[in-house]
Design an enzyme around this catalytic site. Structure first.
Site, PDB file in Angstrom:
ATOM      1  N   LYS A 286       0.856  -1.096   0.193  1.00 63.50           N
ATOM      2  CA  LYS A 286      -0.084   0.177   0.189  1.00 63.50           C
ATOM      3  C   LYS A 286       0.903   1.206  -0.061  1.00 63.50           C
ATOM      4  CE  LYS A 286      -3.744  -1.950   2.741  1.00 63.50           C
ATOM      5  NZ  LYS A 286      -4.857  -1.774   1.845  1.00 63.50           N
ATOM      6  N   ARG A 360     -10.474 -11.569   1.994  1.00 62.74           N
ATOM      7  CA  ARG A 360     -11.171 -12.497   1.382  1.00 62.74           C
ATOM      8  C   ARG A 360     -10.353 -14.132   1.456  1.00 62.74           C
ATOM      9  NH1 ARG A 360     -11.609  -9.578  -4.269  1.00 62.74           N
ATOM     10  NH2 ARG A 360     -11.203  -7.847  -2.497  1.00 62.74           N
TER      11      ARG A 360
HETATM   12  N1  BES Z   1      -8.161  -3.916   4.585  1.00 63.12           N
HETATM   13  C1  BES Z   1      -8.305  -3.621   3.262  1.00 63.12           C
HETATM   14  C2  BES Z   1      -9.518  -2.591   2.968  1.00 63.12           C
HETATM   15  C3  BES Z   1      -9.730  -1.309   3.479  1.00 63.12           C
HETATM   16  C4  BES Z   1      -9.325   0.057   2.980  1.00 63.12           C
HETATM   17  C5  BES Z   1     -10.264  -1.330   4.730  1.00 63.12           C
HETATM   18  C6  BES Z   1      -9.592   0.989   3.906  1.00 63.12           C
HETATM   19  C7  BES Z   1     -10.680  -0.125   5.526  1.00 63.12           C
HETATM   20  C8  BES Z   1     -10.044   1.052   4.792  1.00 63.12           C
HETATM   21  C9  BES Z   1      -8.206  -4.705   2.217  1.00 63.12           C
HETATM   22  O1  BES Z   1      -7.495  -5.552   2.644  1.00 63.12           O
HETATM   23  C10 BES Z   1      -7.750  -4.321   1.081  1.00 63.12           C
HETATM   24  O2  BES Z   1      -6.761  -3.879   0.798  1.00 63.12           O
HETATM   25  N2  BES Z   1      -8.610  -4.366  -0.050  1.00 63.12           N
HETATM   26  C11 BES Z   1      -8.244  -3.710  -1.493  1.00 63.12           C
HETATM   27  C12 BES Z   1      -8.728  -4.868  -2.293  1.00 63.12           C
HETATM   28  C13 BES Z   1      -8.387  -4.536  -3.805  1.00 63.12           C
HETATM   29  C14 BES Z   1      -6.971  -4.937  -3.960  1.00 63.12           C
HETATM   30  C15 BES Z   1      -8.912  -5.397  -4.706  1.00 63.12           C
HETATM   31  C16 BES Z   1      -8.614  -2.439  -1.493  1.00 63.12           C
HETATM   32  O3  BES Z   1      -9.908  -1.964  -1.119  1.00 63.12           O
HETATM   33  O4  BES Z   1      -8.064  -1.736  -2.098  1.00 63.12           O
HETATM   34 MN    MN Z   2      -5.317  -5.447   2.020  1.00 61.01          MN
END
Ligand code: BES
Ligand code: MN
Ligand code: ZN
Length: 510
Positions: A286, A360
């Site tokens: 990230k 997931r």
């Molecule tokens: N934990 C994150 C989602 C999240 C983002 C929760 C912001 C709370 C605040 C999750 O694991 C994630 O990184 N999801 C990705 C999925 C994508 C790579 C398909 C996302 O939402 O960007």
């Molecule tokens: Mn994630």
């Protein structure tokens, strides 16, 4: 901690530092304040006029009077009109009262007040009953003082968190209200515990530490706990959880907690919570900005584990299984690489195109495990799953995805009644194809042309629930840093705990 006692004595005969009254829009016009004014503050009516206080929702006015050379505070909390407006439900009225309780504690913080006498508003104003009103007052009053200050060493920066509150209400209502207060206190305490676990930094809240907490809270109650360590997780074929964990120096854990009701033929509900104690994104790392917030990626697990303790106290007439896969998601030489393929507990496979779509993967194993070993009648999972859900719905409603209308309606109602609100996203099969992979059964991210990242994530999970009536709650937007709600602060919200309490305690009525 907040202590609450009940009294039938009139408000003005209480010996508190502050007197608090909840005022609807008829309060000033009907001069309901006169007894207080006569005793403590004769020019009260003038103050209401000059400060334009009419009891509108969200307004608050605090005045200081004197009694035996000591200050006495009068706090008036506006809740507005109970007349229904377009789009407003009776649950909005209850929420207005909750927020008034939040404002009451904020005022107490400001004026350094610790003992409060509260005139309990009439339950009928919010079209509710005395038990529910007392429960909601108590849980909100318990929640509001919460402040994550464990690592602040300057005492002056810590907030006072102990309050003694007397509820003034007719004796006739005490029996019902007493139970409501007890339940509300338990719920509020469980919410705060979930908040605390989320607010703790990832260095203090590793998967093993979370599992230890689960064991610790279960011990004094009749809860059975099972914890699988990383070696067992791998041996059992939980390839999703193992693949997310393999990049971290911290071991993963898989925790199962079980509550059994004494009632015969009670249905079984499985609650599954995403427990990523830190989500860096892994190799698909990230951006640096706000990555710290990913210590809260275990909000689902925190809500489930804390709820299990609450459930042991509230004793609902249902069996409840709480399952939480716990791991860190980190990049390293041993981390899962984009393109890797994993096999889950139920045998299905997925290509990992983005290691940041890790929630997931661990839920896939947890849901499969729940279905296979417990055959629950119903299953609900709570997960901070997608940023796109947080964007779509913002901080006030979590996303709900389900194919089972009866269960989904119960969850939506429990959300409305409790304040932990959910909104259904279209969960239509048209989106299903988005997660097909050319090299495995599934792909862990949706094909870009389908966009709808929350829904495609929901359809990924659907592959692991079999025929079980199931609801997926994406709590990414509601779990931390929720603005404007007086009973929250910056940080974790404990979202889900109040909803779970409502769902289990009122299952038949919802
Ligand atoms: N934990 C994150 C989602 C999240 C983002 C929760 C912001 C709370 C605040 C999750 O694991 C994630 O990184 N999801 C990705 C999925 C994508 C790579 C398909 C996302 O939402 O960007
Ligand atoms: Mn994630
Ligand atoms: Zn995550």
């Amino acid at each position: 901690m907040v202590t609450i006692k009940l009294s039938e004595k009139p408000l003005i005969d209480q010996s508190a530092q502050a007197y608090a009254v909840v005022c609807d829009d008829t309060y000033v016009a009907q001069k309901k304040f006169q007894a207080l004014a006569e005793r403590f503050y004769p020019s009260l009516e003038k103050i209401f006029t000059t400060r334009k206080f009419s009891g509108s929702a969200g307004s608050i006015i605090t005045v200081t009077g004197t009694r035996d050379n000591e200050p006495v505070y009068l706090i008036f909390l506006g809740i507005g009109s109970s007349q229904s407006k377009p789009g407003q439900t009776k649950y909005d009225l209850l929420e207005t009262i909750r927020r008034a309780m939040g404002q009451l504690i904020r005022a107490a913080e400001q004026y350094k007040i610790t003992t409060i006498a509260l005139q309990v508003p009439e339950a009928s104003w919010a079209q509710t009953d005395d038990y529910t009103l007392a429960k909601e007052l108590a849980s909100t009053l318990q929640m509001t003082p919460y402040h994550f200050d464990q690592f602040i060493t300057d005492e002056a920066r810590k907030h006072h968190q102990e309050y003694h509150i007397t509820f003034c209400a007719p004796a006739l209502l005490h029996e019902k209200m007493k139970v409501g207060i007890e339940h509300g206190q338990r719920i509020g305490y469980a919410v705060n515990q979930a908040r605390h676990w989320c607010d703790l930094p990832a260095c203090a809240m590793t998967p093993t530490i979370v599992a230890d907490y689960a064991q610790k809270i279960a011990a004094p109650h009749n809860l059975k706990v099972t914890v699988f360590d990383e070696k067992t997780v791998i041996e059992m074929g939980m390839g999703g959880l193992a693949s997310v964990s393999q990049g971290s120096t911290q071991e993963c854990r898989f925790v199962i907690m079980e509550y059994k009701t004494e009632h015969k033929n009670a249905p079984t509900l499985a609650l599954v919570g995403k427990g990523v104690t830190f989500d860096s994104g892994g190799i698909s790392i990230k951006p640096a900005a706000r990555m710290d917030e990913m210590k809260d990626d275990m909000a689902g697990a925190a809500a489930v584990i804390s709820s299990m303790e609450m459930i042991a106290h509230l004793k609902p007439r249902m069996n409840v299984i709480g399952i939480t896969p716990l791991t860190e998601n980190m990049p390293s030489g041993s981390a899962t690489k984009p393109g890797d393929i994993v096999q889950f507990y139920n045998g299905k496979t997925a290509e990992i195109k983005n290691t940041d779509a890790e929630g997931r993967l661990i839920l896939a194993d947890a849901l499969s495990y729940a279905v296979k070993h417990y055959k629950p009648d119903f299953m609900i999972n709570l997960a901070t799953l997608t940023g796109s859900c947080a964007y779509a719905l913002g901080p006030f409603f979590c996303g709900l995805m389900s194919k089972h209308d009866d269960l989904a309606n119960k969850v939506v109602h429990a959300g409305q009644r409790s304040g932990d609100r959910a909104w259904a996203l279209p969960f239509h099969d048209d989106y299903k194809i988005a997660i097909k992979s050319s090299v495995a059964d599934l792909c862990n991210i949706g094909n870009e042309s389908y966009r709808a990242g929350s829904i495609t994530a929901g359809f990924f999970l659907q592959h692991f629930v079999g025929e079980t009536p199931w609801v997926h709650l994406d709590i990414a937007g509601t779990s931390f840093n929720v603005p404007d709600i007086s009973y929250y602060r910056v940080g974790a919200t404990g979202f889900g705990v109040r909803m779970i309490a409502e769902l289990l305690m009122n299952w038949e009525q919802l």
